[in-house]
Write a protein that holds these residues in place. Structure first.
Motif, PDB file in Angstrom:
ATOM      1  N   ASN A 146       0.769  -1.478  -0.098  1.00 41.44           N
ATOM      2  CA  ASN A 146      -0.031   0.008  -0.195  1.00 41.44           C
ATOM      3  C   ASN A 146       0.776   0.906   0.024  1.00 41.44           C
ATOM      4  OD1 ASN A 146       0.611   0.910   2.935  1.00 41.44           O
ATOM      5  ND2 ASN A 146      -0.820  -0.837   3.454  1.00 41.44           N
ATOM      6  N   ASN A 236      -0.626 -13.049  -3.270  1.00 39.13           N
ATOM      7  CA  ASN A 236       0.140 -11.803  -3.102  1.00 39.13           C
ATOM      8  C   ASN A 236       1.704 -12.471  -3.184  1.00 39.13           C
ATOM      9  OD1 ASN A 236      -1.945 -10.363  -2.006  1.00 39.13           O
ATOM     10  ND2 ASN A 236      -1.626 -11.440  -0.042  1.00 39.13           N
ATOM     11  N   LYS A 446      -5.352  -1.969  -2.614  1.00 35.91           N
ATOM     12  CA  LYS A 446      -6.001  -3.277  -2.723  1.00 35.91           C
ATOM     13  C   LYS A 446      -7.417  -3.305  -2.052  1.00 35.91           C
ATOM     14  CE  LYS A 446      -2.168  -6.519  -3.482  1.00 35.91           C
ATOM     15  NZ  LYS A 446      -1.757  -7.734  -3.022  1.00 35.91           N
ATOM     16  N   TRP A 462     -15.226  -6.962  -1.454  1.00 35.75           N
ATOM     17  CA  TRP A 462     -13.833  -6.524  -1.816  1.00 35.75           C
ATOM     18  C   TRP A 462     -13.592  -7.317  -2.831  1.00 35.75           C
ATOM     19  CZ3 TRP A 462     -12.907  -2.057   0.534  1.00 35.75           C
ATOM     20  CH2 TRP A 462     -13.252  -1.831   1.682  1.00 35.75           C
ATOM     21  N   GLY A 464     -10.425  -8.484  -3.713  1.00 35.48           N
ATOM     22  CA  GLY A 464      -9.685  -9.503  -3.123  1.00 35.48           C
ATOM     23  C   GLY A 464     -10.253 -10.336  -2.058  1.00 35.48           C
ATOM     24  N   HIS A 466     -10.470 -10.343   1.356  1.00 34.61           N
ATOM     25  CA  HIS A 466     -10.444  -9.684   2.631  1.00 34.61           C
ATOM     26  C   HIS A 466     -11.831  -9.672   3.245  1.00 34.61           C
ATOM     27  CE1 HIS A 466      -6.858  -8.151   0.688  1.00 34.61           C
ATOM     28  NE2 HIS A 466      -7.514  -7.622  -0.243  1.00 34.61           N
TER      29      HIS A 466
END
Length: 508
Positions: A146, A236, A446, A462, A464, A466
């Motif tokens: 981030n 990731n 993200k 989201w 991803g 999350h």
């Protein structure tokens, strides 16, 4: 004759071991099979000697590249003890004191309460009793990568409301370890990354990495995995250029199994060089209890634990009447544990590169019992069954069951549309894109997703993997926006409840 004598001596050594090696192989095999782990590394120390190394699986599922004792794993929060050790080395060098006010080294440091700002000492940064809520501000650290910097964390801390009084209780946090890394940098005259290399990795000979570097074809790196459609898939993955992590001091170090065994041996049975690395006074300081931690019913039942305490980067507990010093590490797709039994000069390391919370829990317990209760017949399956019963009898009200999701239309999301700002998380936009309404976080790219509805409620789904979040717009008297986890038991680092947005402008 010498060969025969060597065989006899080895046989005597093996029979004298408290932990039979065949049992260790069985536990490793059971863990891999039961939990379909992509990769695993285990090391066991007994009476100061490494008696067992086991690596299995792949660095990347399907790649054919096998894990070995030199493979680097993300050790996550096991980094915290290394950060504490950097500070301890600086204390030995008389460059700082544990009771120094943090503002002595970081004049811009601020907590929400001015009195706490002035009275927080260096050791307070490490013991989870600051008053911050559990995981408070972790959305500035994860998901990675981030755009938050360590300066952002120092600026944001003052806007995070305390959950309880300073030094009045325990709540795990990560931000203050980042601050601790910056205190070390200020006192040590180098970046945190340079200091941990200089003060920990180099003098102890640890094969560990931190900070930015460019990958090469020979890098021996375990990649994190998630279970997708009952298969292990890399998530990731490391890019060619590995970035410096804002979270490094809290959980950004990578180490091999061999390095972690050296690190463990340094605490269990240090040689003369290791003894010279850190004074006995500072070794004692790092393992001195500061903050009582809650003891779960499971821990009482499994371990007969009566004391559970946080020291400086370490957890202390009695297990079956024996003293343990330990820590775990948890990141998405990466799990670790380091368990020490100092009175025995024994312990173990487990590194896993997959979704492995339950695997780590039961494997840790089964390994621990081989030391503390060698006559205990329970194995990995027995502890897994205990966990299953615990889940089946738990509070179902906290489960993530929002119901069927439908896209939230622009009209349904009208009260939410706009650009919003939280004092520490920064700006987010909730704006129409085609026929959808999308959430975008300015400093945490993200955290982007689509607004969806369940009945009259709206959540962020989201892009991803999350934890989903409910959105709570203010009523007629309050123009703010708040959030909460759909699953109340989701990872505490999704600290949506600590956010308080105000609208700053309309969508562009």
């Amino acid at each position: 004759m010498r060969i025969v004598l060597a065989i006899v001596l080895m046989s005597l050594l093996r029979t004298a071991l408290a932990v039979p090696l065949a049992e260790l192989d069985t536990l490793a095999d059971e863990a891999i099979g039961r939990y379909a782990l992509p990769g695993l590394a285990i090391g066991v120390i007994e009476k100061g000697k490494v008696i067992y190394r086991r690596t299995a699986g792949e660095r990347e599922a399907g790649s054919g590249r096998r894990i070995d004792p030199a493979t680097l794993f993300k050790i996550a929060s096991n980094s915290k003890a290394m950060t504490a050790s950097v500070l301890a080395r600086l204390v030995d060098a008389k460059k700082l004191r544990w009771d120094d006010p943090v503002v002595k080294h970081l004049p811009d440091f601020r907590m929400a309460d001015p009195w706490v700002t002035q009275n927080m000492q260096v050791r307070d940064l490490l013991v989870h009793n600051s008053g911050l809520p559990e995981g408070g501000g972790d959305l500035m650290l994860w998901p990675e990568p981030n755009r938050f910097t360590r300066a952002d964390i120092l600026a944001g801390l003052g806007h995070i409301k305390p959950k309880y009084s300073f030094r009045a209780g325990y709540a795990y946090d990560n931000l203050l370890y980042v601050v601790a890394g910056e205190v070390a940098a200020a006192a040590g005259g180098a970046s945190y990354e340079e200091l941990v290399r200089r003060e920990v990795f180099m003098p102890l000979g640890l094969d560990c990495k931190v900070g930015a570097w460019r990958r090469s074809g020979s890098d021996n790196l375990a990649q994190p995995h998630a279970r997708v459609d009952r298969r292990n898939r890399v998530v990731n993955a490391d890019r060619a250029d590995i970035a410096e992590l804002t979270s490094a001091a809290a959980g950004g170090i990578r180490c091999s199994l061999d390095a972690m065994l050296i690190w463990a041996s340094n605490w269990l049975d240090p040689d003369e060089k290791q003894k010279a690395w850190l004074s006995q006074e500072q070794r004692k300081a790092l393992w001195s209890a500061h903050t009582p931690m809650p003891i779960s019913e499971r821990r009482r039942a499994w371990d007969d634990t009566h004391a559970y305490l946080y020291a400086l980067g370490w957890r202390l507990a009695d297990v079956d009447g024996e003293w343990t010093v330990s820590h775990t590490g948890t990141l998405s797709g990466m799990y670790s544990v380091l368990m020490l039994l100092p009175d025995r000069k024994s312990g173990f390391v487990v590194l896993i590169n997959g979704e492995a919370e339950e695997a780590r829990t039961v494997l840790t317990e089964a390994l621990l019992k081989r030391f503390t209760r060698p006559d205990d017949t329970r194995g990995l399956a027995d502890f897994a069954a205990d966990l299953a019963r615990e889940v089946s009898t738990g509070d179902a009200s906290s489960a993530a069951t929002p119901g069927p999701l439908a896209l939230a239309s622009i009209d349904q999301a009208a009260a939410l549309i706009g650009v919003w700002r939280d004092p520490w998380f920064g700006e987010v936009s909730i704006c129409p894109e085609r026929s959808q309404v999308r959430w975008r976080s300015a400093k945490s790219p993200k955290l982007s997703g689509i607004l969806k509805r369940v009945g009259d409620r709206i959540l962020v789904d989201w892009d991803g993997d999350h934890a989903q979040a409910w959105l709570h717009p203010g009523d007629g008297t309050e123009r703010g926006l708040r959030m909460s986890k759909v699953d109340a038991d989701a990872d505490f680092s999704y600290d949506y409840e600590d956010l308080a947005f105000t609208r700053v402008r309309a969508c562009d």
